[in-house]
Design a protein around this motif. Structure first.
Motif, PDB file in Angstrom:
ATOM      1  N   ARG A   1       0.958  -1.720  -0.429  1.00  0.00           N
ATOM      2  CA  ARG A   1      -0.050  -0.442   0.170  1.00  0.00           C
ATOM      3  C   ARG A   1       0.988   0.978  -0.102  1.00  0.00           C
ATOM      4  O   ARG A   1       1.604   1.064   0.815  1.00  0.00           O
ATOM      5  CB  ARG A   1      -0.543   0.163   1.383  1.00  0.00           C
ATOM      6  CG  ARG A   1      -1.745   1.385   1.248  1.00  0.00           C
ATOM      7  CD  ARG A   1      -2.469   1.189   2.158  1.00  0.00           C
ATOM      8  NE  ARG A   1      -3.864   0.827   2.600  1.00  0.00           N
ATOM      9  CZ  ARG A   1      -3.841  -0.602   2.827  1.00  0.00           C
ATOM     10  NH1 ARG A   1      -3.209  -1.064   3.613  1.00  0.00           N
ATOM     11  NH2 ARG A   1      -5.404  -1.350   2.929  1.00  0.00           N
TER      12      ARG A   1
ATOM     13  N   VAL B   1       0.773  -2.052   4.724  1.00  0.00           N
ATOM     14  CA  VAL B   1       0.010  -3.214   4.759  1.00  0.00           C
ATOM     15  C   VAL B   1      -0.351  -3.936   6.405  1.00  0.00           C
ATOM     16  O   VAL B   1       0.889  -4.155   6.998  1.00  0.00           O
ATOM     17  CB  VAL B   1       0.863  -4.872   3.593  1.00  0.00           C
ATOM     18  CG1 VAL B   1      -0.517  -5.920   4.171  1.00  0.00           C
ATOM     19  CG2 VAL B   1       0.253  -4.736   2.639  1.00  0.00           C
TER      20      VAL B   1
ATOM     21  N   VAL C   1      -3.104   0.265  -3.659  1.00  0.00           N
ATOM     22  CA  VAL C   1      -2.504  -1.407  -3.010  1.00  0.00           C
ATOM     23  C   VAL C   1      -2.897  -2.398  -3.869  1.00  0.00           C
ATOM     24  O   VAL C   1      -2.953  -1.709  -5.071  1.00  0.00           O
ATOM     25  CB  VAL C   1      -3.942  -1.611  -2.441  1.00  0.00           C
ATOM     26  CG1 VAL C   1      -3.712  -3.407  -1.813  1.00  0.00           C
ATOM     27  CG2 VAL C   1      -3.809  -0.786  -1.279  1.00  0.00           C
TER      28      VAL C   1
END
Ligand SMILES: [Cu+2]
Length: 362
Positions: A302, A309, A328
């Motif tokens: 991310r 994450v 993401v």
């Protein structure tokens, strides 16, 4: 499962988290008209997990889910059984959502482009709920069943959750964590340890985003419980070496890559059995909980926004939360069935307005 539609609207049933043939996926093109029936048939052949079912009809999913057409179910397997996790009265499903009521106390739906937000929380359909607990280790199977609300769960006494699983079942290893943010459609598998607390103690499950008290645990009975909290949980084989990358931009409140949903348009084709990197991004109007039908995925990274994450995004997922400015990346491989599936925002009002896309596994 036979669906008999007693509503005055068309509906379908989607088995969220289950990898099923297209004809059993509850796609809006398979809408069941009022008075009609539909037989959903599939073989359950996947990891243990908490999954759920809800309608998926064209443009009225938000209303039907909000008014109560949803439920959860549990898939077990031998890998999970071997861990000896809390079971029986010590394993409790918790469906968390928000709601609005009309003057007679019935559920009320009001559509908003930014997503339905109710005035009160419900857990398992219950207002101001409590649960009498033993001085024992509990396993809570938690589903965010709200239309659009993101919850930030914490325990009022500052105790930590032992996070052991999510959408796609058990994580590889346990994580101990104090706050967990989860969007609608996501699931959590949590161990909470009430051992060592005195009878009479009350512990509140809270949502720190809204400030709501969700569920009060009342320690009511002293027992001896020696259930271990396992550290190593499950074998999660990592996906790797994606063949190609696809980018999906969740635009505004109704589009993916600039296109609003068209039931009769297939936006892209994915080769069966091929690992791909899918990149989900948004410039705004989030939260967008991104959900994929037909396969689970593994979150890789991310960037922007929260920038990491989280432990509850490990293992296998079918829904991942995208906040404003976030990108993401996930790895995904379709190896269940060929056919047409859906990619969409699981904020149900965005889904209904068109933030959804058909793709074909070929
Ligand atoms: Cu959205």
């Amino acid at each position: 499962m036979n669906l008999g539609n007693g509503l005055s609207q068309e509906t379908t049933v989607h088995w969220h988290g289950m990898v099923v043939p297209t004809a059993a996926d509850g796609h809006p093109k398979d809408a069941v008209t009022p008075g009609g029936n539909y037989l959903y048939q599939y073989t359950i052949n996947q990891r243990a997990a908490l999954n759920w079912y809800h309608p998926h009809p064209h443009m009225i999913t938000g209303e039907q889910v909000c008014l109560g057409l949803a439920g959860a179910f549990i898939v077990n397997d031998q890998e999970e059984t071997a861990l000896g996790l809390p079971s029986g009265v010590h394993e409790v499903p918790l469906i968390v959502r928000d709601a609005s009521l009309d003057r007679t106390g019935n559920l009320r739906y009001h559509s908003r482009t930014t997503g339905f937000l109710g005035d009160i929380p419900l857990v398992n359909g219950t207002r101001d709920p409590y649960l009498n607990v033993d001085t024992a280790l509990y396993r809570f199977r938690v589903l965010n069943g709200a239309n659009s609300r993101v919850f930030l769960l914490a325990l009022g006494n500052g105790a930590q959750f032992h996070l052991i699983g999510n959408d796609g079942g058990l994580l590889a290893t346990k994580a101990t964590i104090g706050q967990i943010e989860f969007g609608n459609g996501e699931r959590l598998d949590l161990l909470v340890d009430f051992r060592g607390l005195s009878v009479g103690t009350k512990v509140m499950l809270r949502d720190l985003n809204s400030g709501w008290d969700l569920l009060e645990f009342r320690v009511a009975r002293s027992v001896t419980d020696t259930t271990p909290i396992p550290t190593t949980l499950s074998s999660v084989v990592p996906l790797s070496n994606p063949v190609r990358t696809r980018a999906f931009s969740f635009d505004g409140m109704s589009k993916i890559n600039g296109l609003a949903y068209d039931m009769n348009r297939i936006d892209f084709q994915v080769p069966f059995g091929q690992t791909e990197r899918w990149r989900f991004q948004t410039g705004g109007n989030a939260p967008h909980p991104v959900h994929v039908h037909g396969a689970s995925f593994q979150v890789q990274s991310r960037s922007g926004g929260r920038g990491v994450v989280f432990p509850w995004e490990g293992g296998w997922k079918d829904t991942v939360l995208l906040l404003d400015g976030e990108t993401v990346e996930v790895l995904i491989r379709f190896e269940g069935y060929r056919g047409m599936y859906l990619l969409h925002c699981h904020k149900l009002e965005h889904e209904d307005m068109g933030m959804m896309s058909n793709f074909q596994v070929v």
